[in-house]
Write a protein that holds these residues in place. Structure first.
Motif, PDB file in Angstrom:
ATOM      1  N   SER A 233      -7.069 -12.741  -3.403  1.00 22.09           N
ATOM      2  CA  SER A 233      -6.989 -12.446  -4.832  1.00 22.09           C
ATOM      3  C   SER A 233      -6.536 -10.999  -4.992  1.00 22.09           C
ATOM      4  N   GLY A 234      -5.664 -10.750  -5.980  1.00 18.85           N
ATOM      5  CA  GLY A 234      -5.191  -9.384  -6.183  1.00 18.85           C
ATOM      6  C   GLY A 234      -3.880  -9.339  -6.921  1.00 18.85           C
ATOM      7  N   LYS A 235      -3.125  -8.255  -6.734  1.00 17.71           N
ATOM      8  CA  LYS A 235      -1.835  -8.043  -7.385  1.00 17.71           C
ATOM      9  C   LYS A 235      -0.702  -8.351  -6.403  1.00 17.71           C
ATOM     10  N   VAL A 236       0.310  -9.040  -6.913  1.00 10.00           N
ATOM     11  CA  VAL A 236       1.456  -9.417  -6.087  1.00 10.00           C
ATOM     12  C   VAL A 236       2.489  -8.301  -6.098  1.00 10.00           C
ATOM     13  N   LYS A 237       3.109  -8.056  -4.933  1.00  6.60           N
ATOM     14  CA  LYS A 237       4.231  -7.116  -4.873  1.00  6.60           C
ATOM     15  C   LYS A 237       5.243  -7.623  -3.852  1.00  6.60           C
ATOM     16  N   PRO A 238       6.532  -7.337  -4.031  1.00  6.74           N
ATOM     17  CA  PRO A 238       7.545  -7.791  -3.060  1.00  6.74           C
ATOM     18  C   PRO A 238       7.425  -7.024  -1.747  1.00  6.74           C
ATOM     19  N   LEU A 239       7.889  -7.648  -0.686  1.00 11.54           N
ATOM     20  CA  LEU A 239       7.844  -6.994   0.623  1.00 11.54           C
ATOM     21  C   LEU A 239       8.658  -5.703   0.635  1.00 11.54           C
ATOM     22  N   SER A 240       9.688  -5.624  -0.168  1.00 11.77           N
ATOM     23  CA  SER A 240      10.547  -4.440  -0.173  1.00 11.77           C
ATOM     24  C   SER A 240       9.785  -3.180  -0.560  1.00 11.77           C
ATOM     25  N   GLN A 241       8.607  -3.341  -1.225  1.00 14.06           N
ATOM     26  CA  GLN A 241       7.817  -2.182  -1.635  1.00 14.06           C
ATOM     27  C   GLN A 241       6.743  -1.801  -0.609  1.00 14.06           C
ATOM     28  N   ILE A 242       6.699  -2.523   0.505  1.00 14.92           N
ATOM     29  CA  ILE A 242       5.722  -2.227   1.554  1.00 14.92           C
ATOM     30  C   ILE A 242       6.204  -1.039   2.375  1.00 14.92           C
ATOM     31  N   ASN A 243       5.303  -0.115   2.649  1.00 13.04           N
ATOM     32  CA  ASN A 243       5.664   1.108   3.369  1.00 13.04           C
ATOM     33  C   ASN A 243       5.641   0.877   4.887  1.00 13.04           C
ATOM     34  N   ASP A 244       6.411  -0.104   5.323  1.00 14.25           N
ATOM     35  CA  ASP A 244       6.553  -0.391   6.752  1.00 14.25           C
ATOM     36  C   ASP A 244       7.841  -1.181   6.912  1.00 14.25           C
ATOM     37  N   SER A 245       8.792  -0.628   7.662  1.00 14.70           N
ATOM     38  CA  SER A 245      10.125  -1.229   7.736  1.00 14.70           C
ATOM     39  C   SER A 245      10.112  -2.613   8.355  1.00 14.70           C
ATOM     40  N   ALA A 246       9.156  -2.891   9.263  1.00 15.35           N
ATOM     41  CA  ALA A 246       9.113  -4.213   9.895  1.00 15.35           C
ATOM     42  C   ALA A 246       8.868  -5.299   8.851  1.00 15.35           C
ATOM     43  N   PHE A 247       8.104  -4.950   7.785  1.00 14.35           N
ATOM     44  CA  PHE A 247       7.848  -5.907   6.714  1.00 14.35           C
ATOM     45  C   PHE A 247       8.904  -5.799   5.608  1.00 14.35           C
ATOM     46  N   SER A 248       9.192  -4.574   5.174  1.00 12.86           N
ATOM     47  CA  SER A 248      10.096  -4.396   4.028  1.00 12.86           C
ATOM     48  C   SER A 248      11.513  -4.871   4.335  1.00 12.86           C
ATOM     49  N   ASN A 249      11.938  -4.782   5.591  1.00  8.31           N
ATOM     50  CA  ASN A 249      13.273  -5.264   5.970  1.00  8.31           C
ATOM     51  C   ASN A 249      13.273  -6.739   6.349  1.00  8.31           C
ATOM     52  N   GLU A 250      12.106  -7.390   6.246  1.00  4.31           N
ATOM     53  CA  GLU A 250      11.951  -8.810   6.565  1.00  4.31           C
ATOM     54  C   GLU A 250      12.302  -9.111   8.011  1.00  4.31           C
ATOM     55  N   THR A 251      12.012  -8.134   8.891  1.00  2.49           N
ATOM     56  CA  THR A 251      12.258  -8.329  10.319  1.00  2.49           C
ATOM     57  C   THR A 251      11.433  -9.483  10.859  1.00  2.49           C
ATOM     58  N   LEU A 252      10.193  -9.597  10.407  1.00  3.27           N
ATOM     59  CA  LEU A 252       9.284 -10.626  10.920  1.00  3.27           C
ATOM     60  C   LEU A 252       9.407 -11.936  10.166  1.00  3.27           C
ATOM     61  N   GLY A 253      10.138 -11.954   9.067  1.00  2.00           N
ATOM     62  CA  GLY A 253      10.282 -13.148   8.262  1.00  2.00           C
ATOM     63  C   GLY A 253      10.130 -12.830   6.784  1.00  2.00           C
ATOM     64  N   LYS A 254      10.442 -13.810   5.954  1.00  2.00           N
ATOM     65  CA  LYS A 254      10.346 -13.635   4.509  1.00  2.00           C
ATOM     66  C   LYS A 254       8.932 -13.954   4.031  1.00  2.00           C
ATOM     67  N   GLY A 255       8.599 -13.443   2.857  1.00  2.00           N
ATOM     68  CA  GLY A 255       7.283 -13.703   2.307  1.00  2.00           C
ATOM     69  C   GLY A 255       7.026 -12.832   1.097  1.00  2.00           C
ATOM     70  N   ILE A 256       5.761 -12.494   0.884  1.00  7.83           N
ATOM     71  CA  ILE A 256       5.351 -11.683  -0.253  1.00  7.83           C
ATOM     72  C   ILE A 256       4.092 -10.934   0.140  1.00  7.83           C
ATOM     73  N   ALA A 257       3.742  -9.890  -0.613  1.00  2.06           N
ATOM     74  CA  ALA A 257       2.546  -9.110  -0.300  1.00  2.06           C
ATOM     75  C   ALA A 257       1.552  -9.217  -1.453  1.00  2.06           C
ATOM     76  N   VAL A 258       0.269  -9.074  -1.109  1.00  4.66           N
ATOM     77  CA  VAL A 258      -0.802  -9.061  -2.105  1.00  4.66           C
ATOM     78  C   VAL A 258      -1.664  -7.830  -1.850  1.00  4.66           C
ATOM     79  N   THR A 259      -1.905  -7.034  -2.904  1.00 11.17           N
ATOM     80  CA  THR A 259      -2.870  -5.935  -2.811  1.00 11.17           C
ATOM     81  C   THR A 259      -4.220  -6.483  -3.255  1.00 11.17           C
ATOM     82  N   PRO A 260      -5.166  -6.681  -2.323  1.00  8.98           N
ATOM     83  CA  PRO A 260      -6.380  -7.457  -2.624  1.00  8.98           C
ATOM     84  C   PRO A 260      -7.333  -6.737  -3.574  1.00  8.98           C
TER      85      PRO A 260
END
Length: 609
Positions: free
Chosen positions: A467-494
């Motif tokens: 449960s929390g706020k949704v944000k796109p991976l592009s706003q994550i402060n880690d290039s492995a996630f923000s560049n979708e190196t590991l795959g596509k998805g979405i982030a949640v700030t719990p």
């Protein structure tokens, strides 16, 4: 621009970016990373990258198997990631066994290539002298012998430097400690010290300098803390040398020499009981040791014997195991009608003659486990044949064909050369014949593959695990996630500290630090949930797992609880990516919530098509 720039950039990206690299060294065929967070490394993407044989997680290291051009790739990775030979950024938690193997690798691996080069020079010198091109009294023989012997004689200097660098102290202090131990006037002579006469020899030794440098490390740390900055650059090393070298020369060194000799004699005593049985066992298990990345242990034992002047039989047993593997893959290449196998097998058996068998092991034999077991049995025969012919390591040398100079006995190089050629022939023929008899192409199973593809292309919905706020991976402060190196998805700030199952499926991975968990749905979707950024550093503090690897879970089952306030007070972001790691198996990954939306556990979060 380096030759392997593109490959190096790919490797850096797929291990989670340069900020995820704690340290990097290389051995003969592998890049050996320590990663801040191994969950960020994309194993499958690396394995599918051209120029990479396979990846392994072993001995506390993330190992990327490259092949015999690993030094060039290593250099390009270091340059692009802006690290020298070893990036220092902390240490991840490892078991005692992992720490031991990592320490051995860090100390020994940087010297292995030069050891082999000097050993091959000694072998070449023996052959040229035996052929009568010059005598052992000629200047050219004396000069080449000096070059070849130099690293063995002054080995404490090299190991002192490597040890100091590995344990993060001034490497030049380690170098000088090694040089002091090799100083001619204190080796092999009576030296009166503190009312006692000491007679010790430290040239061509390994363990004494390692232990002395280990004692010097806390001394350096202490003096750097208490001595004023204006004079510590020369006062600290002076005091460290003043204390550590006499202590080492008088107490630590003699004890270390006794221990080294004891280990050497223990290993050799096993060999003396039955050389052929010992050769059979070592040859049989050699490839298994390679797979688990622990073969360095035998290499270190061999070096210990050689630099002390004792020919080593143990590593000699492994010399022609590569020839049995090469013979097996050569037979497969000739016999198979599978075009893809032919393409893999051709470079594999060619590189095998030069001692690089990882392409054969990982690309051909391990996927066909029966043939890997057969190759181990053939390797056992090769080891027994080497023992029966009385071959031993007299120096270090290269690999494959270039390993033969190591087996040349200076007293009778011609005889040992003939025996080495016989052992190589036996090993190659056994591997070839057995493989030719036992190998046959596998029957294709297209229907099953089509069913899997069809199943994975079905629509599937992933529920929000938090449960929390949704944000796109592009706003994550880690290039492995923000560049979708590991795959596509979405982030949640719990907004609350619990993670629930996003679908019915199986827990495939639960990190010991409990900050990341991976699942596979009953339909084949693979998802990883990574709680927070850099939270691996908390080492499990504030996290509690309610499942374990292999557990079947239903949508909504409680998986992990965590203390939001405590983690934020430690200074960590709790942005939590929810990633579909097998993104390439699907037509599209669609986020069902807009950025900034509030989501609750169990709400539809991602649709995959």
């Amino acid at each position: 621009m380096g030759k392997y720039d593109l490959l190096a950039k790919d490797i850096i990206k797929k291990v989670g970016g340069k900020d995820n690299i704690l340290s990097l060294v290389h051995c003969v065929t592998r890049l050996r990373f320590q990663l801040k967070d191994e969950s960020l490394a994309d194993d499958e993407a690396l394995k599918q990258t051209e120029g990479i044989i396979t990846v392994m997680r072993s001995s506390g290291q993330y190992q990327v198997v490259i092949g015999n051009h690993v030094p060039q790739v290593f250099a390009d990775v270091c340059r692009i990631a802006n690290i020298s030979s070893e990036k220092e950024g902390g240490q991840k938690k490892m078991s005692f066994r992992e720490k031991s193997l990592d320490l051995i690798s860090g100390i020994m691996m940087p010297a292995i290539g030069i050891l082999c080069a000097c050993g091959m020079l000694k072998g070449l010198n023996s052959i040229l002298s035996y052929l009568g091109l010059y005598s052992n009294e000629d200047g050219i023989y004396i000069l080449l012998n000096a070059i070849g012997d130099s690293i063995f004689y002054f080995f404490p200097v090299v190991i002192g430097y490597n040890t100091a660098k590995k344990i993060e102290m001034n490497p030049f202090l380690g170098l000088i400690i090694g040089a002091a131990l090799c100083y001619p006037t204190i080796n092999g002579v009576d030296v009166p010290l503190f009312g006692h006469v000491i007679n010790a020899t430290y040239t061509s030794t390994l363990l004494p300098v390692i232990l002395i440098v280990a004692i010097a490390k806390p001394l350096e740390k202490f003096f750097n803390r208490v001595i004023p900055d204006m004079v510590k650059t020369f006062i600290t090393p002076m005091l460290v040398l003043l204390i550590s070298v006499p202590l080492g020369y008088v107490v630590i060194g003699p004890l270390a020499n006794m221990l080294s000799n004891g280990i050497s004699q223990a290993v050799l005593s096993v060999y003396k009981i039955s050389p052929i049985a010992a050769g059979f066992l070592v040859g049989g298990f050699w490839q298994v040791m390679i797979v688990f990345g622990v073969h360095i242990v035998l290499v270190v034992l061999c070096i210990t014997n050689i630099i002390s002047g004792t020919p080593d039989p143990i590593l000699a047993f492994t010399t022609f195991v590569t020839f049995t593997t090469t013979g097996m893959v050569l037979a497969m290449w000739l016999k198979t009608k599978d075009k893809s196998l032919k393409q893999i097998a051709l470079p594999a058996w060619i590189s095998g003659f030069f001692g690089v068998t990882e392409p054969a092991i990982y690309g051909i034999l391990l996927p066909r486990m029966k043939h890997f077991v057969i190759s181990c049995l053939c390797g056992a025969v090769a080891g027994a044949a080497t023992a029966a012919l009385g071959l031993k390591y007299h120096t270090m040398a290269g690999m494959g064909l270039f390993e033969i100079p190591a087996l040349l006995d200076p007293a009778q190089p011609g005889v040992s050369l003939v025996r080495a050629v016989i052992a190589a022939g036996i090993s190659l023929v056994i591997g070839f014949v057995v493989s030719f008899i036992t190998f046959k192409d596998e029957e294709p199973s297209q229907t099953k593959g089509e069913e899997i593809v069809s199943e994975k292309c079905k629509k599937e919905v992933i529920a929000s695990p938090l449960s929390g706020k949704v944000k796109p991976l592009s706003q994550i402060n880690d290039s492995a996630f923000s560049n979708e190196t590991l795959g596509k998805g979405i982030a949640v700030t719990p907004s609350e500290g619990k993670v629930t199952a996003p679908f019915n499926g199986t827990v495939m991975m639960l990190f010991p630090t409990k900050h990341a968990i991976g699942f596979m749905s009953d339909q084949g979707c693979e998802v990883i949930i990574h709680i927070g950024m850099d939270t691996v550093r908390l080492d499990g503090k504030y996290f509690e797992a309610h499942v374990k690897e292999g557990d079947k879970v239903k949508k909504g089952d409680l998986l992990i609880t965590f203390d939001i306030d405590a983690i934020e007070k430690e200074g960590y972001s709790l942005d939590t990516p929810v990633i579909v790691t097998n993104t390439n198996d699907y037509m599209d990954i669609i986020a069902m919530m807009e950025s900034g939306s509030t989501v609750h556990c169990g709400d539809d979060l991602i649709t995959i098509l």
